[in-house]
Motif scaffolding. Structure first.
Motif, PDB file in Angstrom:
ATOM      1  N   SER A   1       0.849  -1.186   0.000  1.00 38.03           N
ATOM      2  CA  SER A   1       0.000   0.000   0.000  1.00 38.03           C
ATOM      3  C   SER A   1       0.886   1.238   0.000  1.00 38.03           C
ATOM      4  O   SER A   1       2.044   1.199   0.373  1.00 38.03           O
ATOM      5  CB  SER A   1      -0.866  -0.010   1.266  1.00 38.03           C
ATOM      6  OG  SER A   1      -1.474   1.250   1.432  1.00 38.03           O
ATOM      7  N   GLY A   2       0.311   2.345  -0.413  1.00 38.57           N
ATOM      8  CA  GLY A   2       1.043   3.611  -0.407  1.00 38.57           C
ATOM      9  C   GLY A   2       0.616   4.450   0.782  1.00 38.57           C
ATOM     10  O   GLY A   2       0.114   3.934   1.784  1.00 38.57           O
ATOM     11  N   GLY A   3       0.808   5.783   0.662  1.00 40.68           N
ATOM     12  CA  GLY A   3       0.481   6.665   1.762  1.00 40.68           C
ATOM     13  C   GLY A   3       1.578   6.596   2.813  1.00 40.68           C
ATOM     14  O   GLY A   3       2.616   5.969   2.611  1.00 40.68           O
ATOM     15  N   SER A   4       1.347   7.172   3.975  1.00 41.15           N
ATOM     16  CA  SER A   4       2.382   7.245   5.020  1.00 41.15           C
ATOM     17  C   SER A   4       2.269   6.118   6.047  1.00 41.15           C
ATOM     18  O   SER A   4       3.268   5.700   6.616  1.00 41.15           O
ATOM     19  CB  SER A   4       2.265   8.596   5.742  1.00 41.15           C
ATOM     20  OG  SER A   4       0.938   8.714   6.255  1.00 41.15           O
ATOM     21  N   THR A   5       1.057   5.584   6.279  1.00 40.94           N
ATOM     22  CA  THR A   5       0.873   4.635   7.388  1.00 40.94           C
ATOM     23  C   THR A   5       1.737   3.379   7.281  1.00 40.94           C
ATOM     24  O   THR A   5       2.321   2.943   8.270  1.00 40.94           O
ATOM     25  CB  THR A   5      -0.618   4.250   7.521  1.00 40.94           C
ATOM     26  OG1 THR A   5      -1.388   5.449   7.606  1.00 40.94           O
ATOM     27  CG2 THR A   5      -0.886   3.388   8.728  1.00 40.94           C
ATOM     28  N   PRO A   6       1.902   2.747   6.094  1.00 44.38           N
ATOM     29  CA  PRO A   6       2.658   1.482   6.059  1.00 44.38           C
ATOM     30  C   PRO A   6       4.171   1.631   6.181  1.00 44.38           C
ATOM     31  O   PRO A   6       4.871   0.627   6.379  1.00 44.38           O
ATOM     32  CB  PRO A   6       2.290   0.893   4.699  1.00 44.38           C
ATOM     33  CG  PRO A   6       1.834   2.014   3.867  1.00 44.38           C
ATOM     34  CD  PRO A   6       1.291   3.063   4.796  1.00 44.38           C
TER      35      PRO A   6
ATOM     36  N   ASP B   1      -1.365   0.891  -5.771  1.00 43.45           N
ATOM     37  CA  ASP B   1      -1.618   2.144  -6.493  1.00 43.45           C
ATOM     38  C   ASP B   1      -0.349   2.983  -6.514  1.00 43.45           C
ATOM     39  O   ASP B   1       0.613   2.703  -5.791  1.00 43.45           O
ATOM     40  CB  ASP B   1      -2.783   2.934  -5.877  1.00 43.45           C
ATOM     41  CG  ASP B   1      -2.445   3.513  -4.506  1.00 43.45           C
ATOM     42  OD1 ASP B   1      -2.999   4.588  -4.187  1.00 43.45           O
ATOM     43  OD2 ASP B   1      -1.656   2.904  -3.769  1.00 43.45           O
TER      44      ASP B   1
ATOM     45  N   ASN C   1       4.762   6.405  -4.234  1.00 41.17           N
ATOM     46  CA  ASN C   1       4.658   5.249  -3.334  1.00 41.17           C
ATOM     47  C   ASN C   1       5.850   4.318  -3.521  1.00 41.17           C
ATOM     48  O   ASN C   1       6.336   3.720  -2.567  1.00 41.17           O
ATOM     49  CB  ASN C   1       3.348   4.500  -3.583  1.00 41.17           C
ATOM     50  CG  ASN C   1       2.147   5.277  -3.106  1.00 41.17           C
ATOM     51  OD1 ASN C   1       2.262   6.124  -2.202  1.00 41.17           O
ATOM     52  ND2 ASN C   1       0.999   5.036  -3.711  1.00 41.17           N
TER      53      ASN C   1
ATOM     54  N   GLY D   1      -4.584   1.129   2.471  1.00 39.39           N
ATOM     55  CA  GLY D   1      -4.680   2.264   3.377  1.00 39.39           C
ATOM     56  C   GLY D   1      -6.123   2.735   3.405  1.00 39.39           C
ATOM     57  O   GLY D   1      -6.987   2.178   2.732  1.00 39.39           O
ATOM     58  N   LEU D   2      -6.374   3.758   4.187  1.00 37.59           N
ATOM     59  CA  LEU D   2      -7.709   4.346   4.252  1.00 37.59           C
ATOM     60  C   LEU D   2      -7.548   5.852   4.370  1.00 37.59           C
ATOM     61  O   LEU D   2      -6.892   6.335   5.300  1.00 37.59           O
ATOM     62  CB  LEU D   2      -8.485   3.804   5.456  1.00 37.59           C
ATOM     63  CG  LEU D   2      -9.911   4.332   5.641  1.00 37.59           C
ATOM     64  CD1 LEU D   2     -10.835   3.797   4.545  1.00 37.59           C
ATOM     65  CD2 LEU D   2     -10.447   3.971   7.015  1.00 37.59           C
ATOM     66  N   GLY D   3      -8.150   6.578   3.423  1.00 36.78           N
ATOM     67  CA  GLY D   3      -8.109   8.034   3.494  1.00 36.78           C
ATOM     68  C   GLY D   3      -9.209   8.530   4.424  1.00 36.78           C
ATOM     69  O   GLY D   3     -10.193   7.807   4.652  1.00 36.78           O
TER      70      GLY D   3
ATOM     71  N   HIS E   1     -11.493   6.686   0.981  1.00 37.55           N
ATOM     72  CA  HIS E   1     -10.889   6.042  -0.196  1.00 37.55           C
ATOM     73  C   HIS E   1      -9.883   4.990   0.238  1.00 37.55           C
ATOM     74  O   HIS E   1      -9.362   5.022   1.347  1.00 37.55           O
ATOM     75  CB  HIS E   1     -10.248   7.078  -1.118  1.00 37.55           C
ATOM     76  CG  HIS E   1      -8.881   7.546  -0.723  1.00 37.55           C
ATOM     77  ND1 HIS E   1      -8.650   8.753  -0.103  1.00 37.55           N
ATOM     78  CD2 HIS E   1      -7.658   6.950  -0.840  1.00 37.55           C
ATOM     79  CE1 HIS E   1      -7.356   8.892   0.111  1.00 37.55           C
ATOM     80  NE2 HIS E   1      -6.727   7.813  -0.318  1.00 37.55           N
ATOM     81  N   THR E   2      -9.629   4.031  -0.655  1.00 33.04           N
ATOM     82  CA  THR E   2      -8.575   3.050  -0.429  1.00 33.04           C
ATOM     83  C   THR E   2      -7.848   2.857  -1.742  1.00 33.04           C
ATOM     84  O   THR E   2      -8.432   3.117  -2.810  1.00 33.04           O
ATOM     85  CB  THR E   2      -9.109   1.726   0.127  1.00 33.04           C
ATOM     86  OG1 THR E   2      -8.017   0.929   0.566  1.00 33.04           O
ATOM     87  CG2 THR E   2      -9.948   0.971  -0.894  1.00 33.04           C
TER      88      THR E   2
ATOM     89  N   SER F   1      -6.181   3.980  -4.824  1.00 32.61           N
ATOM     90  CA  SER F   1      -6.558   5.296  -5.334  1.00 32.61           C
ATOM     91  C   SER F   1      -7.952   5.233  -5.922  1.00 32.61           C
ATOM     92  O   SER F   1      -8.217   5.724  -7.034  1.00 32.61           O
ATOM     93  CB  SER F   1      -5.523   5.795  -6.347  1.00 32.61           C
ATOM     94  OG  SER F   1      -4.354   6.251  -5.671  1.00 32.61           O
TER      95      SER F   1
ATOM     96  N   ARG G   1      -3.600   9.302 -10.589  1.00 28.56           N
ATOM     97  CA  ARG G   1      -3.207   8.032  -9.978  1.00 28.56           C
ATOM     98  C   ARG G   1      -3.379   6.857 -10.928  1.00 28.56           C
ATOM     99  O   ARG G   1      -4.174   6.922 -11.871  1.00 28.56           O
ATOM    100  CB  ARG G   1      -4.081   7.742  -8.743  1.00 28.56           C
ATOM    101  CG  ARG G   1      -4.196   8.866  -7.724  1.00 28.56           C
ATOM    102  CD  ARG G   1      -2.876   9.173  -7.047  1.00 28.56           C
ATOM    103  NE  ARG G   1      -3.051  10.187  -6.021  1.00 28.56           N
ATOM    104  CZ  ARG G   1      -3.234   9.945  -4.729  1.00 28.56           C
ATOM    105  NH1 ARG G   1      -3.291   8.706  -4.302  1.00 28.56           N
ATOM    106  NH2 ARG G   1      -3.352  10.927  -3.863  1.00 28.56           N
TER     107      ARG G   1
ATOM    108  N   LYS H   1      -9.003   9.304  11.315  1.00 30.02           N
ATOM    109  CA  LYS H   1      -9.687   8.234  10.568  1.00 30.02           C
ATOM    110  C   LYS H   1     -10.844   7.618  11.373  1.00 30.02           C
ATOM    111  O   LYS H   1     -11.573   6.767  10.861  1.00 30.02           O
ATOM    112  CB  LYS H   1      -8.666   7.136  10.224  1.00 30.02           C
ATOM    113  CG  LYS H   1      -7.373   7.611   9.568  1.00 30.02           C
ATOM    114  CD  LYS H   1      -7.437   7.629   8.085  1.00 30.02           C
ATOM    115  CE  LYS H   1      -6.241   8.307   7.454  1.00 30.02           C
ATOM    116  NZ  LYS H   1      -5.055   7.485   7.341  1.00 30.02           N
TER     117      LYS H   1
HETATM  118  C1  6PG Z   1      -1.991   6.738  -1.718  1.00 29.67           C
HETATM  119  C2  6PG Z   1      -2.553   5.571  -1.009  1.00 29.67           C
HETATM  120  C3  6PG Z   1      -3.821   5.919  -0.272  1.00 29.67           C
HETATM  121  C4  6PG Z   1      -3.425   5.959   1.186  1.00 29.67           C
HETATM  122  C5  6PG Z   1      -4.459   6.689   2.004  1.00 29.67           C
HETATM  123  C6  6PG Z   1      -4.021   6.803   3.451  1.00 29.67           C
HETATM  124  O1  6PG Z   1      -1.266   6.565  -2.676  1.00 29.67           O
HETATM  125  O2  6PG Z   1      -2.240   7.850  -1.254  1.00 29.67           O
HETATM  126  O3  6PG Z   1      -2.455   4.393  -1.506  1.00 29.67           O
HETATM  127  O4  6PG Z   1      -4.859   5.044  -0.444  1.00 29.67           O
HETATM  128  O5  6PG Z   1      -3.263   4.660   1.651  1.00 29.67           O
HETATM  129  O6  6PG Z   1      -4.608   7.955   1.454  1.00 29.67           O
HETATM  130  O7  6PG Z   1      -2.870   7.573   3.479  1.00 29.67           O
HETATM  131  P1  6PG Z   1      -2.056   7.794   4.845  1.00 29.67           P
HETATM  132  O8  6PG Z   1      -1.551   6.459   5.265  1.00 29.67           O
HETATM  133  O9  6PG Z   1      -0.947   8.708   4.476  1.00 29.67           O
HETATM  134  O10 6PG Z   1      -3.015   8.371   5.848  1.00 29.67           O
END
Ligand code: 6PG
Length: 258
Positions: free
Chosen positions: A46-51, A78, A90, A151-153, A157-158, A160, A189, A212
């Motif tokens: 997964s992308g985003g910051s959490t992982p 994504d 990502n 992830g979860l925005g 969203h999850t 993209s 995306r 969240k």
């Molecule tokens: C992306 C992600 C997106 C991300 C969520 C949560 O590329 O942005 O794949 O789905 O997982 O936006 O993002 P955070 O972990 O940064 O809160």
């Protein structure tokens, strides 16, 4: 606690550090099970910051040695339509936190290329590389990934797959592109579709932080509404394991995890 196919488990961890450790341990366990069962492990990052914290733990001892990386294949759920050396990418995040420190063989990493002219072209290229990997070129069927991290925005969203976007209605396409969502970064995306996510043996939404909490409660305890909260469309054929920290779980009334 093992969960029957098609069922959901929600695990609440005390904080973000414990969440990252729990996720890393579950990835190690899933890798071992898949490799002993079928000789390989297919993991969608997964992308985003959490992982990022989880990836860092996977690249460190003891967990690094607990996975036979020569039998693991890594994919991206994504990507942002930016170059791979862009800090918003990502791939860049995974490269810095896992791929480089764990010296993962680059031929075992199927990244989403972003150096074509349009995100639609990148999506088509990634789909054909996945179809080739799974040897499902012309087939209507979908592959079964062993573990899909998600992830979860704050908007639900999850990957993209953003609220109200046409990408949510894809039925046959594996990979599609999306215009930016409402949350940063405001870039186009490339993303897995739900039909590609849902045959998975396990889907693991990883969610941290009070911001969240409202959307977690809505998705976990409210009526599913795909176009309003796309993550409610995540229904893996195997098991769905929500990993959340206390702050993200604070509004859950019915289920508080095991
Ligand atoms: C992306 C992600 C997106 C991300 C969520 C949560 O590329 O942005 O794949 O789905 O997982 O936006 O993002 P955070 O972990 O940064 O809160």
């Amino acid at each position: 606690m093992s969960v029957a196919a098609g069922q959901t488990e929600i695990v609440v961890c005390p904080d973000a550090a414990a969440l990252a450790a729990e996720a890393a341990d579950r990835i190690v366990a899933a890798a071992r099970e898949a490799i002993s069962h079928s000789g390989r492990f297919t993991l969608v990052l997964s992308g985003g910051s959490t992982p990022e914290r989880t990836y860092t733990l996977l690249a460190q001892s003891p967990r690094r040695e607990q996975i036979d990386w020569s039998r693991a294949w890594l994919f991206f759920g994504d990507e942002r339509f930016v170059p791979h050396d862009d800090p918003r990418s990502n791939y860049h995040m995974a490269q810095q936190s896992l791929l480089k420190p764990a010296a993962i063989d680059p031929t075992h990493v199927l990244a989403i290329s972003t150096n074509l002219e349009t995100p639609a072209q990148c999506a088509a290229q990634y789909e054909s590389s996945l179809r080739h990997f799974f040897d499902l070129d012309a087939d209507n069927s979908f592959p079964e990934f062993d573990l899909v991290l998600l992830g979860l925005g704050d908007d639900g969203h999850t990957a993209s797959l953003f609220p109200g976007k046409p990408s949510l209605d894809e039925k046959r396409t594996w990979i599609t592109w999306s215009p930016p969502g409402t949350l940063p970064p405001p870039v186009e995306r490339i993303t897995f579709t739900l039909p590609l996510i849902n045959p998975a043996r396990e889907g693991v939404p990883l969610v941290s932080g009070a911001a969240k909490a409202a959307v977690v409660q809505e998705i976990r305890e409210g009526p599913p509404d795909l176009h309003k909260r796309p993550a409610s469309g995540v229904r893996p054929a195997g098991k769905l394991t929500w990993l959340v920290d206390e702050s993200a779980a604070k509004l859950l009334s019915r289920e508080r995890g095991t």
